[in-house]
Scaffold this motif. Structure first.
Motif: not given
Length: 61
Positions: A5, A7, A9-10, A12, A23-26, A32
């Motif tokens: 995806t 970045k 589109d992640l 925040t 932003t979101w991290r794996r 989350w």
């Protein structure tokens, strides 16, 4: 064809300490909803407030 995806589109959030978006991290995938701070540094400094400036701090010579 690229994988993953973009970045942009992640999801925040905004850090309440530094007021910067992050932003979101794996590694946060499972938690989350519980993530509040952008970094360990901000988490450690969550209760510290900026020291008020002294009146003489920026006075011209």
């Amino acid at each position: 064809m690229p994988r993953g995806t973009a970045k942009r589109d992640l999801p925040t959030k905004t850090c309440p300490v530094c007021n910067r978006p992050f932003t979101w991290r794996r590694k946060w995938a499972a938690v989350w909803d519980e993530v509040v701070y952008c970094s360990e540094r901000c988490r450690r400094n969550r209760n510290k407030t900026a020291e008020p400036l002294a009146k003489d701090a920026f006075s011209p010579l």
